[in-house]
Design a protein around this motif. Structure first.
Motif, PDB file in Angstrom:
ATOM      1  N   GLU A 119       0.810  -1.220   0.000  1.00  0.00           N
ATOM      2  CA  GLU A 119       0.000   0.000   0.000  1.00  0.00           C
ATOM      3  C   GLU A 119       0.846   1.274   0.000  1.00  0.00           C
ATOM      4  O   GLU A 119       0.602   2.181  -0.789  1.00  0.00           O
ATOM      5  N   ASN A 120       1.832   1.371   0.890  1.00  0.00           N
ATOM      6  CA  ASN A 120       2.570   2.633   1.003  1.00  0.00           C
ATOM      7  C   ASN A 120       3.809   2.684   0.112  1.00  0.00           C
ATOM      8  O   ASN A 120       4.668   3.536   0.276  1.00  0.00           O
ATOM      9  N   LEU A 121       3.872   1.801  -0.874  1.00  0.00           N
ATOM     10  CA  LEU A 121       4.846   1.912  -1.957  1.00  0.00           C
ATOM     11  C   LEU A 121       4.080   2.124  -3.257  1.00  0.00           C
ATOM     12  O   LEU A 121       4.239   1.398  -4.231  1.00  0.00           O
ATOM     13  N   ASN A 122       3.197   3.128  -3.210  1.00  0.00           N
ATOM     14  CA  ASN A 122       2.368   3.488  -4.361  1.00  0.00           C
ATOM     15  C   ASN A 122       1.536   2.310  -4.865  1.00  0.00           C
ATOM     16  O   ASN A 122       1.370   2.125  -6.064  1.00  0.00           O
ATOM     17  N   LYS A 123       1.051   1.506  -3.925  1.00  0.00           N
ATOM     18  CA  LYS A 123       0.213   0.341  -4.233  1.00  0.00           C
ATOM     19  C   LYS A 123       0.898  -0.624  -5.204  1.00  0.00           C
ATOM     20  O   LYS A 123       0.275  -1.194  -6.098  1.00  0.00           O
ATOM     21  N   LYS A 124       2.189  -0.830  -4.984  1.00  0.00           N
ATOM     22  CA  LYS A 124       2.979  -1.753  -5.808  1.00  0.00           C
ATOM     23  C   LYS A 124       2.345  -3.135  -5.747  1.00  0.00           C
ATOM     24  O   LYS A 124       2.052  -3.655  -4.674  1.00  0.00           O
ATOM     25  N   LYS A 154       1.730  -3.073   4.314  1.00  0.00           N
ATOM     26  CA  LYS A 154       2.492  -1.833   4.223  1.00  0.00           C
ATOM     27  C   LYS A 154       3.730  -1.964   5.090  1.00  0.00           C
ATOM     28  O   LYS A 154       3.799  -2.794   5.995  1.00  0.00           O
ATOM     29  N   LYS A 156      11.212   1.989   7.634  1.00  0.00           N
ATOM     30  CA  LYS A 156      11.322   2.570   6.300  1.00  0.00           C
ATOM     31  C   LYS A 156      12.770   2.983   6.015  1.00  0.00           C
ATOM     32  O   LYS A 156      13.477   3.448   6.907  1.00  0.00           O
ATOM     33  N   SER A 201      11.034   6.205  -1.615  1.00  0.00           N
ATOM     34  CA  SER A 201       9.930   7.156  -1.572  1.00  0.00           C
ATOM     35  C   SER A 201       8.622   6.407  -1.260  1.00  0.00           C
ATOM     36  O   SER A 201       8.154   5.605  -2.081  1.00  0.00           O
ATOM     37  N   TYR A 202       8.092   6.653  -0.084  1.00  0.00           N
ATOM     38  CA  TYR A 202       6.855   6.011   0.358  1.00  0.00           C
ATOM     39  C   TYR A 202       5.663   6.925   0.071  1.00  0.00           C
ATOM     40  O   TYR A 202       5.818   8.139   0.027  1.00  0.00           O
ATOM     41  N   SER A 203       4.492   6.326  -0.078  1.00  0.00           N
ATOM     42  CA  SER A 203       3.322   7.113  -0.464  1.00  0.00           C
ATOM     43  C   SER A 203       2.383   7.416   0.689  1.00  0.00           C
ATOM     44  O   SER A 203       1.245   7.788   0.475  1.00  0.00           O
ATOM     45  N   ASP A 204       2.850   7.286   1.931  1.00  0.00           N
ATOM     46  CA  ASP A 204       1.981   7.705   3.047  1.00  0.00           C
ATOM     47  C   ASP A 204       2.718   8.612   4.009  1.00  0.00           C
ATOM     48  O   ASP A 204       3.852   8.855   3.966  1.00  0.00           O
TER      49      ASP A 204
END
Length: 107
Positions: free
Chosen positions: A7-12, A93, A99, A104-107
């Motif tokens: 989820e917090n890797l741009n929904k990889k 996540k 981290k 670059s994480y998305s949250d």
């Protein structure tokens, strides 16, 4: 074929061809940088994943994980990726304490 969404890797999205492999190995095979300080031996919690969906699709809790649950270092929805297999779709996540600074994480 289990689908793993981080989820917090741009929904990889990662599709796994092998549910016999550890979650950590699947993540690394797909070129995702995921922390694991003890070398994937279940001796720390740096590879921990927070399950947002599908924890029922994870393998049973191991003795290593049980130790961290008992000490309060793993919560109900957290698993060590070096100890866990997935047999179905999951959404996970990266824990904020694990981290990497260069990712670059998305949250």
């Amino acid at each position: 074929m289990p689908k793993i969404v981080i989820e917090n890797l741009n929904k990889k999205e990662i599709l796994s061809q092998n549910d016999k492999k550890l979650l950590l190995d699947i993540i690394h095979e797909n070129n995702v940088d995921w922390m694991y300080a003890c070398g994937g031996k279940g001796r720390c919690t740096t590879c921990k994943a927070i399950f947002l969906e599908g924890i029922e699709n994870a393998s049973p809790i191991t003795a290593c994980e049980d130790k961290y649950i008992d000490s309060g270092r793993l919560k109900e929805n957290e698993r060590l990726t070096c100890q866990c297999h997935v047999i179905g779709d999951v959404v996970i996540k990266v824990d904020s304490s694990n981290k990497f600074m260069h990712v670059s994480y998305s949250d």
